[in-house]
Scaffold this active site. Structure first.
Site, PDB file in Angstrom:
ATOM      1  N   GLY A  77       0.668  -1.384   0.313  1.00  0.00           N
ATOM      2  CA  GLY A  77       0.046   0.020   0.105  1.00  0.00           C
ATOM      3  C   GLY A  77       0.430   1.502  -0.536  1.00  0.00           C
ATOM      4  O   GLY A  77       0.588   2.727  -0.575  1.00  0.00           O
ATOM      5  N   THR A 243      10.149  -8.119 -12.234  1.00  0.00           N
ATOM      6  CA  THR A 243       9.471  -9.548 -12.197  1.00  0.00           C
ATOM      7  C   THR A 243       8.641  -8.942 -11.175  1.00  0.00           C
ATOM      8  O   THR A 243       8.261  -8.995 -10.307  1.00  0.00           O
ATOM      9  CB  THR A 243      10.332 -10.424 -12.540  1.00  0.00           C
ATOM     10  OG1 THR A 243      11.540  -9.820 -13.236  1.00  0.00           O
ATOM     11  CG2 THR A 243      10.087 -11.580 -12.184  1.00  0.00           C
ATOM     12  N   CYS A 331       5.809   5.831  22.523  1.00  0.00           N
ATOM     13  CA  CYS A 331       7.135   4.526  22.609  1.00  0.00           C
ATOM     14  C   CYS A 331       6.782   3.643  21.541  1.00  0.00           C
ATOM     15  O   CYS A 331       7.670   2.515  22.007  1.00  0.00           O
ATOM     16  CB  CYS A 331       7.183   4.486  24.110  1.00  0.00           C
ATOM     17  SG  CYS A 331       7.393   5.587  25.506  1.00  0.00           S
TER      18      CYS A 331
END
Lengths: 399, 143
Positions: A77, A243, A331
């Site tokens: 994506g 490819t 964090c």
């Protein structure tokens, strides 16, 4: 809450990625050893591989009601988003240099736009409201004579909000500007139709709807000028050389085919589970609120901010109980920055640290949700008992 | 999940000395919830020794583990000895911290130092090692 083996394993992090469905894996398997030709080769081996990816192209096009020849396969994506933003902007650079995106885009859109900005393009980042919604009028207002591209995501993966893309699309089209939507979080989970949305380009990724990692696509309306990210061969019409990842593309195609059939039943199954979390978590825990839009949201998505504690600590403790979730806390990000999405929605930094996001999938059931609802409150309580912020809050409350 | 050592996980899962000392002799607060981590240390001093050390922490697994190990390292030490607890010692004691979590060890050492400073200021005394600026070592240990 020791280190004993968890009673149950509950994966509720489908938006991070998903397992492939058995039928998807089955469809992919022949393309590793039996059908291994290069789709560009001019012999029987190549022919079968080429036919396989062309079939996948049709399957993906059918999922979004586009034409197969408008589908460009990519590796992720993120790649599809980069290709759309950089490729379309550079393709239209002769007409202008102004781009519009929203503040809550995925970094593959936001940072791609920032990269273009450094290269001389101009960028407008439109804000969102407290639900993470983009105002279509705000987009319309931001369009200038030299605007060449607008990119607003279809659904946000962190807070689940579904944007009014069709409405935005109408306004962008009236202005004669190209419109891209990052539909990675939505495609395969809710109905997506490129014509109804009124977009010119749309990104999707297979590993959001039970396809494999490594196969995604950019759908791009015909006859639009796009500069490829890479130079190379003629694959994907020269727009995405390299490819082809045939097994993954075949898997993406199969997942798309299954999604066309199963989206309604998946939505019907997952939205009640989602609603159970949305209702159950604030009932079991004080000082918690839902992030994103209460109703205009993905059917498999429930996200929260839990005050006075930090997300990674929750993740670790939930993990020790066999529960897999995500957080937008600083964090948990390698950059140690709180989620730009939550901040753009006006959530204070310290509260954004307590973000927790559940994303459901077909393997989840009611017992999973019950387990989460049982395990989360003591974890929150335990972290609050050691939180100086909570101690302060309780002291002030007592007066 | 970050790649935490067994020792970090142990101190995170079973933190030592969590809590508040109601009649603390010194209190030190370090960090900021906006940045993701905040620690408060409470100390009780008797005959120049840290008779009791407790902490409260808002933060990630590393922040909790750092607070826990600092409290353990400091307890029973003289004030001068406690001031020699540096971020690198803390990280070493935890068998390493991921590079992007190393700043947590600074917070722990600093919060303790601030609690001792608070104690010294209240008593109007000077303690060897306190006037020195706290070690601001941002370099992570390869772990």
């Amino acid at each position: 809450m020791g280190n004993a083996k968890p009673e149950r394993k509950v994966y509720v992090d489908y938006i991070a990625t998903n397992p492939v469905l058995p039928a998807v894996l089955e469809a992919m398997l022949p393309y590793f050893q039996d059908v291994y030709g290069n789709p560009q080769s001019l012999h029987a081996w190549g022919d079968v591989a080429r036919e396989a990816i062309e079939k996948a192209r049709e399957q993906v096009a059918a999922l979004i009601s586009g034409n197969p020849e408008e589908v460009i396969f990519t590796s992720s994506g993120s790649e599809a988003n980069n290709l759309a933003i950089k490729g379309l902007a550079q393709g239209q650079a002769g007409k202008g240099k102004h781009i519009i995106v929203s503040a809550i885009e995925h970094f593959s859109v936001l940072h791609a736009a920032r990269t273009l900005e450094k290269a001389g393009f101009e960028l407008t980042v439109v804000p969102v409201d407290k639900y993470g919604l983009v105002d279509p009028d705000e987009v319309a207002k931001s369009i200038r004579k030299d605007t060449i591209l607008v990119s607003i995501m279809h659904a946000n993966g962190e807070v689940g909000t579904i944007e009014p893309i069709a409405e935005i699309g109408k306004k962008v089209k009236e202005a004669g500007v190209l419109f891209h939507t990052d539909a990675v979080a939505s495609t395969g989970n809710i109905p997506v139709n490129v014509n109804e949305l009124g977009v010119d380009a749309l990104s999707l990724a297979g590993n959001q709807f039970y396809g494999p990692k490594g196969a995604a696509a950019l759908w791009l309306r015909k006859r639009l000028r796009l500069i490829p990210l890479m130079d190379g061969g003629v694959q994907e019409g020269g727009r995405r050389p390299g490819t082809e990842n045939v097994p993954a593309i075949v898997g993406l195609g199969k997942a798309a085919e299954l999604a066309v059939r199963d989206i309604p039943s998946r939505m019907e199954k997952l939205s009640p589970l989602r609603d159970k979390l949305i209702k159950g978590i604030p009932m079991a825990i004080e000082h918690v609120f839902l992030t994103g839009h209460p109703s205009q949201r993905l059917p498999h998505h429930a996200s929260f901010c839990i005050e006075f504690i930090e997300g990674e600590a929750m993740l670790l403790l939930l993990n020790s109980q066999g529960i897999a979730v995500s957080s937008g806390s600083a964090c948990t990000s390698r950059a140690l920055k709180a989620s730009h999405v939550l901040i753009a929605m006006g959530i204070p930094h310290e509260i954004a640290q307590g973000s927790l996001l559940f994303s459901l999938g077909v393997d989840n059931n009611e017992a999973d949700i019950d387990y989460v609802l049982k395990k989360l409150p003591p974890i929150v309580d335990r972290l609050r008992q050691m939180s100086p912020l909570y101690a302060k809050f309780m002291k002030e409350k007592r007066g | 999940m970050p790649m935490y050592s067994e020792k970090v996980m142990d101190h995170f899962m079973n933190p030592r000395n969590v809590g508040e000392i109601e009649d603390a002799d010194g209190i030190g607060e370090e960090g900021n919830p906006v940045c993701g981590d905040m620690m408060t240390f409470y100390i009780k001093v008797k005959d120049n020794r840290l008779e009791d050390v407790k902490f409260q922490t808002f933060g990630c697994g590393a922040a909790v583990a750092v607070s826990s190990i600092v409290s353990e390292m400091a307890k029973g030490k003289t004030l001068e000895e406690a001031l020699t607890i540096t971020p690198s010692l803390v990280a070493h004691e935890l068998e390493g911290l991921p590079k992007n979590k190393y700043h947590c060890s600074n917070l722990g050492a600093q919060a303790l130092r601030k609690a001792i400073r608070d104690y010294a200021q209240k008593r109007g005394i000077t303690i060897k090692g306190l006037e020195m600026k706290g070690e601001q070592d941002e370099e992570g240990e390869e772990s």
